[in-house]
Design an enzyme around this catalytic site. Structure first.
Site, PDB file in Angstrom:
ATOM      1  CB  SER A 148      -0.966  -0.046   1.189  1.00 56.23           C
ATOM      2  OG  SER A 148      -2.005   0.884   1.051  1.00 56.23           O
ATOM      3  CG  ASP A 272      -7.266  -1.930  -3.571  1.00 52.91           C
ATOM      4  OD1 ASP A 272      -7.890  -1.338  -2.674  1.00 52.91           O
ATOM      5  OD2 ASP A 272      -6.055  -2.174  -3.502  1.00 52.91           O
ATOM      6  CG  HIS A 300      -6.026  -2.173   0.259  1.00 49.62           C
ATOM      7  ND1 HIS A 300      -5.419  -1.484  -0.780  1.00 49.62           N
ATOM      8  CD2 HIS A 300      -5.350  -1.819   1.388  1.00 49.62           C
ATOM      9  CE1 HIS A 300      -4.437  -0.744  -0.297  1.00 49.62           C
ATOM     10  NE2 HIS A 300      -4.365  -0.937   1.016  1.00 49.62           N
TER      11      HIS A 300
END
Length: 335
Positions: A148, A272, A300
């Protein structure tokens, strides 16, 4: 849509398609399942503090002391060793013969960092200095994996430095390629639950950091209700940006993907809930080193393939080990 489609005409690392059972294809279930139900292995970790040239510090946690290549892990927003992916991936890499090390971004190791600044999505200078310090202590880092926010930072580093990057190879998972769009996505629909959670953690970290030292900015946390507002009021001024949009524009990894020349695997899901499918890079937006592994499902930082009585099986774990083995060779002493 898979890796073969995005890298046509190039010799590509072969990435399997994630095919979870139908009940596990929901993006929110993929995102939340590992957080609440994935087992975390027990690891013996050795902590180390690196002193930075600006007077601050970065903490590391080493997992295993094998002779294989060092792999550095970068966590996501408000991440830590408690993040659901951290210990499983560290354990998988150690079992594969690598020497994994977890890098806490500034202020994320449980001890507030010293300077009146914070970590952020584009702080490549911190990564560069850590790589340099480890190299000077005869511990060169061969590879890195970022998740991320940490993935965005890693891709930005690889794109800026190109052939001069100290890393031989890298992997990035669930990257917010366009930071402004990611902030916008988290303000809508069910994704607001993630924003609420992350914003609460950010506020608590801010209070903890400036509870003993005066804050260089005046801010009323009760008025901040979105991540964009947080970045406008706190992240940007603490780190030298003109505002949230300046921060987003300058630090979004989408701008730096064409400069990536060393082997870099990008694992991302079209569903996502932290970003829009339109922001997923196309083959003509990436450099010659990039392997795009775009999946239909995965949420995610989820990518759970199956859930069995023995535990959850995750595509991230086996991909990381396989990709680094292909790029770096079989680690000595690995099974």
């Amino acid at each position: 849509m898979g890796d073969k489609d995005h890298n046509e005409g190039r010799p590509r690392f072969q990435v399997p398609h994630l095919s979870p059972p139908r009940w596990l294809q929901n993006p929110h279930l993929q995102t939340l399942w590992p957080k609440f139900f994935r087992r975390r292995p027990q690891l013996e970790l050795q902590c180390e503090r690196l002193e930075l040239s600006d007077g601050d510090f970065i903490d590391l946690a080493w997992a295993g002391g094998g002779p294989g290549p060092i792999v550095l892990m970068l966590h996501g927003l408000e991440g830590s060793l408690r993040s659901h992916y951290a210990l499983p991936v560290l354990a998988t890499l150690a079992e594969a013969g690598f020497r994994p090390v977890f890098m806490f971004l500034r202020g994320c190791s449980g001890v507030p960092n010293r300077l009146p600044r914070s970590y952020h999505s584009g702080a490549v200078e911190d990564l560069a200095e850590v790589l340099d310090l480890l190299n000077r202590s005869h511990r060169p880092v061969a590879a890195a994996i970022g998740f991320s926010l940490g993935g965005n930072l890693l891709l930005r580093y690889m794109g800026i430095h190109g052939d001069a990057a100290r890393l031989s190879t890298a992997m990035a998972v669930s990257v917010p390629f366009v930071l402004s769009d990611a902030a916008r996505r988290l303000e809508n629909g069910p994704s607001r639950i993630y924003q609420r959670y992350l914003l609460g953690r950010l506020k608590r970290s801010y209070v903890r950091k400036f509870s003993r030292t005066p804050a260089p900015i005046e801010v009323d946390l009760s008025l901040i209700r979105t991540l964009r507002q947080y970045d406008e009021a706190i992240t940007a001024p603490l780190n030298g940006f003109a505002g949230a949009e300046d921060y987003y524009d300058r630090c979004s990894s989408i701008h730096f993907l064409p400069g990536i020349t060393k082997p870099t695997l990008i694992l991302h899901s079209l569903d996502d809930p932290f970003m829009y499918p339109r922001d997923v890079p196309a083959p003509d937006q990436v450099g010659p080193g990039v392997h795009l592994a775009i999946q239909r499902h995965g949420g995610h930082v989820g990518f759970i393939e199956s859930v069995l009585p023995t535990g959850s099986h995750c595509l991230i774990d086996r991909l990381a080990a396989a990709f680094f083995r292909e790029q770096l060779g079989e680690p000595s002493g690995s099974g």
